[in-house]
Write a protein that holds these residues in place. Structure first.
Motif, PDB file in Angstrom:
ATOM      1  N   GLN A   1       0.824  -1.206   0.000  1.00  0.00           N
ATOM      2  CA  GLN A   1       0.000   0.000   0.000  1.00  0.00           C
ATOM      3  C   GLN A   1       0.856   1.254   0.000  1.00  0.00           C
TER       4      GLN A   1
ATOM      5  N   GLU B   1      -3.872   6.180  -0.380  1.00  0.00           N
ATOM      6  CA  GLU B   1      -5.065   5.949  -1.199  1.00  0.00           C
ATOM      7  C   GLU B   1      -4.895   6.514  -2.600  1.00  0.00           C
TER       8      GLU B   1
ATOM      9  N   HIS C   1       3.038  -3.545   6.353  1.00  0.00           N
ATOM     10  CA  HIS C   1       1.986  -2.967   5.508  1.00  0.00           C
ATOM     11  C   HIS C   1       0.822  -3.934   5.298  1.00  0.00           C
TER      12      HIS C   1
ATOM     13  N   HIS D   1      -2.998  -3.273   5.385  1.00  0.00           N
ATOM     14  CA  HIS D   1      -3.701  -2.594   4.291  1.00  0.00           C
ATOM     15  C   HIS D   1      -3.845  -3.535   3.091  1.00  0.00           C
TER      16      HIS D   1
ATOM     17  N   THR E   1      -1.180  -5.565  -0.183  1.00  0.00           N
ATOM     18  CA  THR E   1       0.232  -5.818   0.122  1.00  0.00           C
ATOM     19  C   THR E   1       0.560  -7.304  -0.037  1.00  0.00           C
TER      20      THR E   1
ATOM     21  N   GLY F   1      -0.632   5.013   7.220  1.00  0.00           N
ATOM     22  CA  GLY F   1       0.167   4.369   6.182  1.00  0.00           C
ATOM     23  C   GLY F   1       0.845   5.368   5.257  1.00  0.00           C
TER      24      GLY F   1
END
Ligand SMILES: [Zn+2]
Length: 242
Positions: free
Chosen positions: A33, A36, A77, A80, A83, A193
């Motif tokens: 990730q 967004e 990660h 999320h 990954t 993140g």
């Protein structure tokens, strides 16, 4: 047009490239990730693109870029979606076995070029591991640690100074330059993140950051090919390079 990517060569082409002391670059990325707004191949894309551009820019000796090692070490990660991480031992084995194969085909100048912060310590440790356990000399760098890069980037960035924030100004700018169609800037903001401010990223900054990294890599590749790099490193006295 010369071929700089290992994967596009035919088997008849490798021996002469090894005889010419081609430098081989193993780019190492991650699939993880990146907030967004960025694609999950950001690290793989950045380091592979820097490696191929540098290889294409050098005419005085051959440089070969391997396909990017796309999974890295990214357990942090995994919370999320998207990954893909290798376990520590598997990652070390993959890097080891790729280097062993490159060496087996006669190449003696092997460079790991890393694009993911979570890989950095492991990549650095590949040099003593490969020399001690396999008698293979390699060098390993993360792209933002290439010669001259930190100084050049300081005059380009507003926030990522001396630190490459995850999915922030530097990585987002690089991706706006390299994969503009895959970046969604309306979703660029701080979320868990993301470390830093991605809203400051621009394509123009990305091009300048990229060019500085390519310049640093070209400098390193020239020093590696000439032998100047090894001379500056103590380990050449300890490690056979044949
Ligand atoms: Zn990244």
């Amino acid at each position: 047009m010369k071929t700089t990517e290992w994967q596009y060569l035919r088997r008849t082409e490798f021996a002469s490239l090894a005889e010419q002391a081609a430098v081989t670059v193993i780019p190492v990325g991650s699939i993880e990730q990146h907030g967004e707004h960025l694609p999950i191949n950001t690290d793989a894309s950045n380091c592979h693109s820097i490696a191929t551009r540098a290889a294409e820019s050098i005419d005085s000796f051959p440089v070969l870029v391997l396909p990017v090692v796309w999974p890295g070490y990214s357990p942090h990660h995994m919370v999320h979606p998207g990954t893909i991480t290798l376990s520590f031992d598997t990652f070390v084995r993959v890097l080891t076995e790729v280097a062993v194969c490159v060496h087996a085909h006669g190449f003696r100048k092997i460079l790991f070029l890393n694009g993911h912060g979570g890989n950095s310590a492991i990549i650095s440790a590949m040099r003593p591991k490969l020399s001690a356990e396999h008698r293979i000399a390699v060098v390993a760098y993360t792209y933002w640690d290439l010669p001259g890069v930190a100084v050049a980037w300081r005059s380009i960035c507003e926030t990522d100074r001396g630190f490459v924030g995850h999915a922030a100004e530097i990585e987002t700018s690089l991706q706006l330059y390299l994969q503009p169609g895959r970046v969604v800037m309306r979703d660029a903001r701080w979320v868990p993140g993301v470390y830093g401010d991605p809203t400051l990223a621009t394509r123009e900054k990305g091009e300048r950051l990229f060019d500085a990294a390519v310049t640093g890599l070209i400098r390193l590749l020239r020093d590696y090919h000439s032998g100047a790099l090894e001379k500056s490193l103590e380990w050449t006295r300890e490690v056979p390079t044949d």
